[in-house]
Design a protein around this motif. Structure first.
Motif, PDB file in Angstrom:
ATOM      1  N   TRP A   1       0.815  -1.211   0.000  1.00 20.38           N
ATOM      2  CA  TRP A   1       0.000   0.000   0.000  1.00 20.38           C
ATOM      3  C   TRP A   1       0.846   1.258   0.000  1.00 20.38           C
ATOM      4  O   TRP A   1       0.450   2.298  -0.530  1.00 20.38           O
ATOM      5  CB  TRP A   1      -0.936  -0.015   1.196  1.00 20.38           C
ATOM      6  N   ASP A   2       2.041   1.185   0.576  1.00 14.79           N
ATOM      7  CA  ASP A   2       2.912   2.364   0.635  1.00 14.79           C
ATOM      8  C   ASP A   2       3.301   2.865  -0.751  1.00 14.79           C
ATOM      9  O   ASP A   2       3.712   4.021  -0.896  1.00 14.79           O
ATOM     10  CB  ASP A   2       4.185   2.033   1.421  1.00 14.79           C
ATOM     11  N   ARG A   3       3.176   2.000  -1.772  1.00 12.34           N
ATOM     12  CA  ARG A   3       3.581   2.359  -3.135  1.00 12.34           C
ATOM     13  C   ARG A   3       2.412   2.301  -4.118  1.00 12.34           C
ATOM     14  O   ARG A   3       2.637   2.278  -5.328  1.00 12.34           O
ATOM     15  CB  ARG A   3       4.666   1.386  -3.622  1.00 12.34           C
ATOM     16  N   SER A   4       1.193   2.260  -3.609  1.00 11.11           N
ATOM     17  CA  SER A   4       0.038   1.986  -4.469  1.00 11.11           C
ATOM     18  C   SER A   4      -0.839   3.202  -4.678  1.00 11.11           C
ATOM     19  O   SER A   4      -0.872   4.124  -3.845  1.00 11.11           O
ATOM     20  CB  SER A   4      -0.800   0.850  -3.871  1.00 11.11           C
ATOM     21  N   LEU A   5      -1.570   3.171  -5.801  1.00 13.79           N
ATOM     22  CA  LEU A   5      -2.545   4.214  -6.131  1.00 13.79           C
ATOM     23  C   LEU A   5      -3.693   3.558  -6.876  1.00 13.79           C
ATOM     24  O   LEU A   5      -3.474   2.800  -7.814  1.00 13.79           O
ATOM     25  CB  LEU A   5      -1.898   5.307  -6.976  1.00 13.79           C
ATOM     26  N   ILE A   6      -4.914   3.823  -6.434  1.00 12.10           N
ATOM     27  CA  ILE A   6      -6.112   3.288  -7.081  1.00 12.10           C
ATOM     28  C   ILE A   6      -6.860   4.441  -7.734  1.00 12.10           C
ATOM     29  O   ILE A   6      -7.217   5.419  -7.072  1.00 12.10           O
ATOM     30  CB  ILE A   6      -7.022   2.569  -6.073  1.00 12.10           C
ATOM     31  N   TYR A   7      -7.087   4.323  -9.030  1.00 16.18           N
ATOM     32  CA  TYR A   7      -7.775   5.359  -9.803  1.00 16.18           C
ATOM     33  C   TYR A   7      -9.096   4.783 -10.299  1.00 16.18           C
ATOM     34  O   TYR A   7      -9.110   3.816 -11.052  1.00 16.18           O
ATOM     35  CB  TYR A   7      -6.884   5.789 -10.970  1.00 16.18           C
ATOM     36  N   VAL A   8     -10.210   5.364  -9.847  1.00 17.55           N
ATOM     37  CA  VAL A   8     -11.533   4.932 -10.286  1.00 17.55           C
ATOM     38  C   VAL A   8     -11.931   5.805 -11.469  1.00 17.55           C
ATOM     39  O   VAL A   8     -12.225   6.995 -11.304  1.00 17.55           O
ATOM     40  CB  VAL A   8     -12.565   5.036  -9.149  1.00 17.55           C
ATOM     41  N   ALA A   9     -11.915   5.229 -12.654  1.00 13.40           N
ATOM     42  CA  ALA A   9     -12.144   5.993 -13.885  1.00 13.40           C
ATOM     43  C   ALA A   9     -13.603   5.908 -14.318  1.00 13.40           C
ATOM     44  O   ALA A   9     -14.340   4.987 -13.949  1.00 13.40           O
ATOM     45  CB  ALA A   9     -11.245   5.449 -14.999  1.00 13.40           C
ATOM     46  N   THR A  10     -14.028   6.875 -15.111  1.00  9.38           N
ATOM     47  CA  THR A  10     -15.351   6.867 -15.715  1.00  9.38           C
ATOM     48  C   THR A  10     -15.245   7.511 -17.088  1.00  9.38           C
ATOM     49  O   THR A  10     -14.365   8.347 -17.321  1.00  9.38           O
ATOM     50  CB  THR A  10     -16.377   7.607 -14.848  1.00  9.38           C
ATOM     51  N   ASP A  11     -16.118   7.112 -18.006  1.00  8.34           N
ATOM     52  CA  ASP A  11     -15.978   7.603 -19.375  1.00  8.34           C
ATOM     53  C   ASP A  11     -16.756   8.875 -19.650  1.00  8.34           C
ATOM     54  O   ASP A  11     -16.407   9.643 -20.524  1.00  8.34           O
ATOM     55  CB  ASP A  11     -16.365   6.521 -20.390  1.00  8.34           C
ATOM     56  N   PHE A  12     -17.824   9.138 -18.894  1.00  8.06           N
ATOM     57  CA  PHE A  12     -18.560  10.383 -19.122  1.00  8.06           C
ATOM     58  C   PHE A  12     -19.457  10.683 -17.928  1.00  8.06           C
ATOM     59  O   PHE A  12     -19.747   9.821 -17.101  1.00  8.06           O
ATOM     60  CB  PHE A  12     -19.398  10.336 -20.400  1.00  8.06           C
ATOM     61  N   GLY A  13     -19.894  11.930 -17.853  1.00 13.32           N
ATOM     62  CA  GLY A  13     -20.872  12.319 -16.858  1.00 13.32           C
ATOM     63  C   GLY A  13     -22.215  12.553 -17.528  1.00 13.32           C
ATOM     64  O   GLY A  13     -22.505  11.986 -18.579  1.00 13.32           O
ATOM     65  N   ARG A  14     -23.031  13.382 -16.926  1.00 16.44           N
ATOM     66  CA  ARG A  14     -24.352  13.687 -17.482  1.00 16.44           C
ATOM     67  C   ARG A  14     -24.598  15.183 -17.427  1.00 16.44           C
ATOM     68  O   ARG A  14     -24.110  15.889 -16.544  1.00 16.44           O
ATOM     69  CB  ARG A  14     -25.446  12.983 -16.665  1.00 16.44           C
ATOM     70  N   ASP A  15     -25.361  15.669 -18.415  1.00 15.40           N
ATOM     71  CA  ASP A  15     -25.821  17.052 -18.350  1.00 15.40           C
ATOM     72  C   ASP A  15     -26.652  17.244 -17.085  1.00 15.40           C
ATOM     73  O   ASP A  15     -27.387  16.344 -16.665  1.00 15.40           O
ATOM     74  CB  ASP A  15     -26.683  17.393 -19.571  1.00 15.40           C
ATOM     75  N   LYS A  16     -26.539  18.416 -16.478  1.00 14.93           N
ATOM     76  CA  LYS A  16     -27.183  18.650 -15.175  1.00 14.93           C
ATOM     77  C   LYS A  16     -28.395  19.574 -15.233  1.00 14.93           C
ATOM     78  O   LYS A  16     -29.160  19.639 -14.289  1.00 14.93           O
ATOM     79  CB  LYS A  16     -26.162  19.272 -14.205  1.00 14.93           C
ATOM     80  N   THR A  17     -28.553  20.341 -16.323  1.00 14.17           N
ATOM     81  CA  THR A  17     -29.555  21.402 -16.353  1.00 14.17           C
ATOM     82  C   THR A  17     -30.954  20.852 -16.639  1.00 14.17           C
ATOM     83  O   THR A  17     -31.150  20.085 -17.588  1.00 14.17           O
ATOM     84  CB  THR A  17     -29.196  22.454 -17.415  1.00 14.17           C
ATOM     85  N   ARG A  18     -31.922  21.280 -15.854  1.00 10.78           N
ATOM     86  CA  ARG A  18     -33.318  20.864 -16.038  1.00 10.78           C
ATOM     87  C   ARG A  18     -34.041  21.869 -16.925  1.00 10.78           C
ATOM     88  O   ARG A  18     -34.029  23.073 -16.635  1.00 10.78           O
ATOM     89  CB  ARG A  18     -34.014  20.785 -14.675  1.00 10.78           C
ATOM     90  N   PRO A  19     -34.643  21.402 -17.998  1.00  4.65           N
ATOM     91  CA  PRO A  19     -35.378  22.328 -18.865  1.00  4.65           C
ATOM     92  C   PRO A  19     -36.508  23.032 -18.109  1.00  4.65           C
ATOM     93  O   PRO A  19     -37.088  22.471 -17.171  1.00  4.65           O
ATOM     94  CB  PRO A  19     -35.944  21.416 -19.971  1.00  4.65           C
ATOM     95  N   ALA A  20     -36.821  24.240 -18.519  1.00  2.40           N
ATOM     96  CA  ALA A  20     -37.852  25.034 -17.841  1.00  2.40           C
ATOM     97  C   ALA A  20     -39.188  24.303 -17.842  1.00  2.40           C
ATOM     98  O   ALA A  20     -39.643  23.787 -18.870  1.00  2.40           O
ATOM     99  CB  ALA A  20     -37.988  26.391 -18.522  1.00  2.40           C
ATOM    100  N   LYS A  21     -39.813  24.226 -16.664  1.00  2.00           N
ATOM    101  CA  LYS A  21     -41.151  23.657 -16.467  1.00  2.00           C
ATOM    102  C   LYS A  21     -41.234  22.165 -16.794  1.00  2.00           C
ATOM    103  O   LYS A  21     -42.331  21.612 -16.874  1.00  2.00           O
ATOM    104  CB  LYS A  21     -42.194  24.425 -17.289  1.00  2.00           C
ATOM    105  N   ALA A  22     -40.120  21.507 -16.953  1.00  2.00           N
ATOM    106  CA  ALA A  22     -40.147  20.078 -17.272  1.00  2.00           C
ATOM    107  C   ALA A  22     -40.331  19.253 -16.003  1.00  2.00           C
ATOM    108  O   ALA A  22     -39.667  19.477 -14.996  1.00  2.00           O
ATOM    109  CB  ALA A  22     -38.864  19.668 -17.970  1.00  2.00           C
ATOM    110  N   GLU A  23     -41.285  18.318 -16.046  1.00  2.00           N
ATOM    111  CA  GLU A  23     -41.484  17.427 -14.905  1.00  2.00           C
ATOM    112  C   GLU A  23     -40.591  16.192 -15.028  1.00  2.00           C
ATOM    113  O   GLU A  23     -40.239  15.571 -14.027  1.00  2.00           O
ATOM    114  CB  GLU A  23     -42.955  17.024 -14.817  1.00  2.00           C
ATOM    115  N   SER A  24     -40.265  15.815 -16.220  1.00  3.24           N
ATOM    116  CA  SER A  24     -39.318  14.718 -16.438  1.00  3.24           C
ATOM    117  C   SER A  24     -38.507  15.053 -17.678  1.00  3.24           C
ATOM    118  O   SER A  24     -38.993  15.715 -18.594  1.00  3.24           O
ATOM    119  CB  SER A  24     -40.054  13.379 -16.627  1.00  3.24           C
ATOM    120  N   TRP A  25     -37.280  14.635 -17.709  1.00  9.73           N
ATOM    121  CA  TRP A  25     -36.407  14.985 -18.823  1.00  9.73           C
ATOM    122  C   TRP A  25     -35.239  14.017 -18.883  1.00  9.73           C
ATOM    123  O   TRP A  25     -34.895  13.376 -17.892  1.00  9.73           O
ATOM    124  CB  TRP A  25     -35.902  16.423 -18.684  1.00  9.73           C
ATOM    125  N   GLY A  26     -34.667  13.910 -20.051  1.00 16.37           N
ATOM    126  CA  GLY A  26     -33.495  13.064 -20.214  1.00 16.37           C
ATOM    127  C   GLY A  26     -32.221  13.873 -20.049  1.00 16.37           C
ATOM    128  O   GLY A  26     -32.245  15.099 -19.996  1.00 16.37           O
TER     129      GLY A  26
END
Length: 256
Positions: free
Chosen positions: A155-180
């Motif tokens: 462990w003294d010489r180790s590094l763990i990198y948790v990778a991910t390929d993409f995130g998600r858009d965060k903005t909610r469209p105006a007056k939308a009750e559900s959205w992708g």
């Protein structure tokens, strides 16, 4: 006939070279016995293969070792490093569901679960990922580097990198009750290592968009408007492991 036809083929020459030079070295190193994750009762004696001496230690941390490919990958990565066969391992979640002990171990398509039930899929997958990370940390803290107590713990010489390929858009469209949500390069990165300053979040979140922004690598100061690229993360990992390269960005603020 094949040998005559392709006598000058580089691929054939590499194959023959590996069979002539590399394979005997692999046999002499007894890597099959060191890396085999199957218990003795599941091995056919006629092949002369033994279980890894570390199998009991690994099985104590990875309870689904024989049915979960994620856990078997993690266990094998420990063995490769412990025996000095590899300095880096990449493991990844599968896209199909995994079942074991009459229950669902992982959801299909990793975190998305076919774009349904995201919250439950996220809960299950993050639990699955971090359980393996926790087990890796425990094992690396327990095992001596290259099996030699004089060299300290892995462990003294180790590094763990948790990778991910993409995130998600965060903005909610105006007056939308559900959205992708669309794919977005805006995301975060999780790195666990005694070589880095732990229990810290670098960068920040813009409250009007809920998107992340970066930080100054030399001071650690959050810098709104700055997007940390792959080069920043690569540089941080390389600097923590004392690896130099010409384009390395100074990320000393992350170092322990």
């Amino acid at each position: 006939m094949f040998g005559k036809t392709f006598a000058g083929s580089p691929r054939r020459q590499r194959f023959l070279g590996n069979r002539r030079e590399v394979q005997p070295r692999l046999e002499a190193a007894k890597m099959m016995d060191r890396l085999t994750l199957l218990p003795a009762e599941l091995l056919d004696p006629k092949y002369g293969v033994m279980s890894s001496p570390l199998l009991p230690t690994l099985a104590s941390k990875f309870s689904n070792l024989l049915v979960d490919p994620w856990e078997s990958q993690a266990a094998l990565s420990v063995l490769l490093a412990y025996y000095g066969l590899s300095c880096v391992s990449t493991i990844g979640l599968r896209q199909e569901p995994t079942f074991g002990n009459e229950k669902l171990i992982t959801t299909p398509i990793a975190f998305d679960f076919s774009h349904n039930d995201h919250r439950m899929a996220q809960y299950l997958m993050w639990g699955h990922v971090l359980k393996a990370v926790d087990a890796l940390v425990d094992l690396l803290q327990q095992l001596d580097y290259l099996g030699d107590p004089a060299l300290g713990k892995m462990w003294d010489r180790s590094l763990i990198y948790v990778a991910t390929d993409f995130g998600r858009d965060k903005t909610r469209p105006a007056k939308a009750e559900s959205w992708g949500t669309g794919h977005s390069l805006n995301n975060g990165t999780l790195i666990v290592s005694p070589l880095l300053k732990g229990n810290r979040v670098f960068g920040g979140i813009e409250p009007t968009t809920c998107e992340t922004y970066g930080f100054d690598g030399s001071t650690g100061d959050s810098t709104p408007g700055l997007n940390c690229s792959e080069g920043h993360i690569y540089s941080a990992i390389a600097q923590a492991l004392d690896i130099e390269f010409p384009e390395r960005i100074d990320m000393s603020a992350l170092l322990a």
